[in-house]
Design a protein around this motif. Structure first.
Motif, mmCIF file in Angstrom:
data_model
loop_
_atom_site.group_PDB
_atom_site.id
_atom_site.type_symbol
_atom_site.label_atom_id
_atom_site.label_comp_id
_atom_site.label_asym_id
_atom_site.label_seq_id
_atom_site.Cartn_x
_atom_site.Cartn_y
_atom_site.Cartn_z
ATOM 1 N N ALA A 178 141.356 57.570 94.706
ATOM 2 C CA ALA A 178 139.985 57.216 95.081
ATOM 3 C C ALA A 178 139.867 55.702 95.127
ATOM 4 N N GLY A 179 139.150 55.207 96.127
ATOM 5 C CA GLY A 179 138.920 53.776 96.263
ATOM 6 C C GLY A 179 137.444 53.460 96.210
ATOM 7 N N VAL A 180 137.141 52.174 96.086
ATOM 8 C CA VAL A 180 135.758 51.711 96.007
ATOM 9 C C VAL A 180 135.362 51.122 97.356
ATOM 10 N N THR A 181 134.361 51.699 97.979
ATOM 11 C CA THR A 181 133.883 51.195 99.259
ATOM 12 C C THR A 181 133.362 49.769 99.101
ATOM 13 N N GLY A 182 133.874 48.866 99.925
ATOM 14 C CA GLY A 182 133.447 47.475 99.857
ATOM 15 C C GLY A 182 134.295 46.601 98.963
ATOM 16 N N ASN A 183 135.203 47.209 98.185
ATOM 17 C CA ASN A 183 136.093 46.428 97.320
ATOM 18 C C ASN A 183 137.500 47.007 97.411
ATOM 19 N N PRO A 184 138.306 46.529 98.355
ATOM 20 C CA PRO A 184 139.648 47.097 98.556
ATOM 21 C C PRO A 184 140.621 46.796 97.427
ATOM 22 N N ASN A 185 140.230 45.955 96.477
ATOM 23 C CA ASN A 185 141.131 45.625 95.368
ATOM 24 C C ASN A 185 141.226 46.742 94.334
ATOM 25 N N ILE A 186 140.199 47.584 94.271
ATOM 26 C CA ILE A 186 140.130 48.599 93.214
ATOM 27 C C ILE A 186 140.524 49.968 93.763
ATOM 28 N N MET A 187 141.418 50.624 93.041
ATOM 29 C CA MET A 187 141.811 51.983 93.401
ATOM 30 C C MET A 187 142.191 52.738 92.135
ATOM 31 N N ALA A 214 149.413 64.763 87.958
ATOM 32 C CA ALA A 214 149.433 66.130 87.436
ATOM 33 C C ALA A 214 149.629 66.165 85.928
ATOM 34 N N THR A 215 150.499 65.312 85.421
ATOM 35 C CA THR A 215 150.737 65.259 83.975
ATOM 36 C C THR A 215 150.785 63.825 83.473
ATOM 37 N N GLY A 216 150.258 62.890 84.255
ATOM 38 C CA GLY A 216 150.351 61.481 83.886
ATOM 39 C C GLY A 216 149.031 60.774 83.713
ATOM 40 N N GLY A 217 147.917 61.519 83.716
ATOM 41 C CA GLY A 217 146.626 60.908 83.462
ATOM 42 C C GLY A 217 146.048 60.155 84.643
ATOM 43 N N LEU A 218 145.163 59.211 84.344
ATOM 44 C CA LEU A 218 144.440 58.437 85.347
ATOM 45 C C LEU A 218 144.789 56.959 85.213
ATOM 46 N N TRP A 219 145.042 56.312 86.362
ATOM 47 C CA TRP A 219 145.427 54.902 86.396
ATOM 48 C C TRP A 219 144.476 54.127 87.306
ATOM 49 N N LYS A 220 144.370 52.814 87.042
ATOM 50 C CA LYS A 220 143.473 51.963 87.829
ATOM 51 C C LYS A 220 144.157 50.639 88.154
ATOM 52 N N THR A 221 143.955 50.182 89.379
ATOM 53 C CA THR A 221 144.389 48.845 89.775
ATOM 54 C C THR A 221 143.177 48.057 90.250
ATOM 55 N N GLU A 222 143.145 46.775 89.927
ATOM 56 C CA GLU A 222 142.078 45.887 90.377
ATOM 57 C C GLU A 222 142.619 44.729 91.204
ATOM 58 N N ASP A 223 143.915 44.814 91.550
ATOM 59 C CA ASP A 223 144.537 43.750 92.342
ATOM 60 C C ASP A 223 145.383 44.334 93.478
ATOM 61 N N PRO A 276 146.658 52.303 82.462
ATOM 62 C CA PRO A 276 146.256 53.692 82.208
ATOM 63 C C PRO A 276 144.866 53.743 81.586
ATOM 64 N N LEU A 277 144.077 54.719 82.020
ATOM 65 C CA LEU A 277 142.713 54.867 81.515
ATOM 66 C C LEU A 277 142.525 56.116 80.661
ATOM 67 N N PHE A 278 143.494 57.024 80.701
ATOM 68 C CA PHE A 278 143.249 58.352 80.143
ATOM 69 C C PHE A 278 144.208 58.727 79.020
ATOM 70 N N ASP A 279 145.006 57.775 78.554
ATOM 71 C CA ASP A 279 146.037 58.104 77.572
ATOM 72 C C ASP A 279 145.471 58.614 76.253
ATOM 73 N N GLN A 280 144.261 58.242 75.954
ATOM 74 C CA GLN A 280 143.687 58.618 74.665
ATOM 75 C C GLN A 280 142.849 59.890 74.736
ATOM 76 N N GLN A 281 142.810 60.534 75.886
ATOM 77 C CA GLN A 281 142.031 61.762 76.020
ATOM 78 C C GLN A 281 142.866 62.975 75.609
ATOM 79 N N ALA A 282 142.231 64.130 75.579
ATOM 80 C CA ALA A 282 142.879 65.333 75.048
ATOM 81 C C ALA A 282 143.891 65.950 76.004
ATOM 82 N N THR A 283 143.891 65.534 77.245
ATOM 83 C CA THR A 283 144.860 66.048 78.213
ATOM 84 C C THR A 283 145.199 64.959 79.216
ATOM 85 N N LEU A 284 146.414 65.022 79.736
ATOM 86 C CA LEU A 284 146.838 64.113 80.801
ATOM 87 C C LEU A 284 146.986 64.849 82.125
#
Length: 311
Positions: A67-76, A81-90, A97-105
């Motif tokens: 998923a990307g942010v409309t109007g800001n191509p730097n963020i995605m 499937a088993t690796g959680g959620l990741w974010k880039t701002e550049d 990683p954003l989801f490592d501390q949650q109950a499931t990856l």
């Protein structure tokens, strides 16, 4: 030791017999396929598009959603499937990683609110029905761009295939729950929340083995949605097999009423998973990618399936 040796010999003989029956792709076939690929690339409208790996380079498992942010191509955002959620701002130079501390990856789908991209919904539980797929524990929500998350329920849905957020109200959200992979459960279908996930209502339920595998919203009318329902339970000894009940549904009132729209599609006795998309330039155009298992011809002598099983 003799019985053990006999087992080893028999196992080795069976493995040789298996590989002897396997159909091997010849070099000529590979070259022909490569030639066809080059021809297709030359005809593609994207032939000048260049791709490069930008990470994350320590990802785990399959990438199931981005998923990307409309109007800001730097963020995605990228979900696995088993690796959680990741974010880039550049623009993908670095990832965190954003989801490592949650109950499931195990992630099935992610969605950003179009009216406020800091609001992120994460549906857990991969819905691709692999043998290695892991169940999730419902939906999470972040209101600060992924810095923190809170669990918002639907913990018994097993797997979540898609999340759709209202274009103007970040608290109105639809969730396509595909259910448990291996067993029956009632927490399937489409769920709706108008308070950001504090409460949920099931607005489309078929039965305990039919889940929603795709869900899209008309870009010109948020009250019009299309849903693909998949009737399947995976057994330990086989892949999901076609069963009648795989339909596309449509609502024009935000999910209060639904109708089946199968006109022109293959016989539902032979269909499986269906993917759907609505054209943004012309919302009257709806695409359906149908897994069609209808028998087109008799198998040739010795022909096997992708698992080298005799047809």
């Amino acid at each position: 030791m003799k019985p053990f040796s006999s087992v080893v010999v028999i196992t080795y003989w069976l493995s040789l017999s298996f590989y002897a029956r396997a159909q091997v792709t010849t070099g000529s076939q590979k070259l022909a396929a490569f030639s066809k690929q080059k021809s297709m690339i030359q005809q593609s409208p994207y032939k000048t598009l260049k791709w490069r790996l930008i990470g994350p380079d320590n990802r785990s498992g399959r990438c199931v959603d981005v998923a990307g942010v409309t109007g800001n191509p730097n963020i995605m955002y990228a979900a696995f499937a088993t690796g959680g959620l990741w974010k880039t701002e550049d623009v993908g130079v670095s990832w965190k990683p954003l989801f490592d501390q949650q109950a499931t990856l195990s992630i099935g789908s992610i969605a950003l609110a179009p009216s406020n991209p800091d609001v992120i919904y994460v549906g857990t539980g991969e819905a691709n029905i692999f043998r290695a797929s892991l169940p999730g524990i419902g939906v999470y929500r972040s209101s600060d761009g992924g810095k923190t998350f809170r669990h918002t329920g639907l913990q018994n849905t097993g797997t979540i295939a898609r999340i759709v957020v209202h274009p103007k109200d970040p608290n109105i959200v639809y969730v396509a729950a595909s259910g448990n992979e291996w067993s029956y459960n009632k927490d399937r279908g489409i769920y709706f929340s108008k308070d950001g996930g504090k409460t949920w209502k099931n607005i489309l339920f078929v039965n305990e083995k039919t889940g929603c595998i795709d869900l899209v919203m008309d870009p010109s009318d948020p009250n019009t949605l299309f849903a693909s329902m998949w009737n399947r339970i995976r057994r330990r000894w086989s892949d999901p097999v076609p069963e009648d009940g795989d339909h596309i549904y449509k609502t024009n009132d935000g999910g209060k009423n639904w109708k089946i729209i199968n006109n022109g599609l293959p016989d539902t006795k032979y269909t499986g998973r269906i993917g759907i998309a609505v054209s943004h330039s012309n919302p009257n155009v709806v695409y359906a990618f149908v897994d069609d298992h209808e028998k087109k011809r008799d198998p040739r002598p010795g022909e096997t399936d992708s698992y080298e099983r005799q047809k």
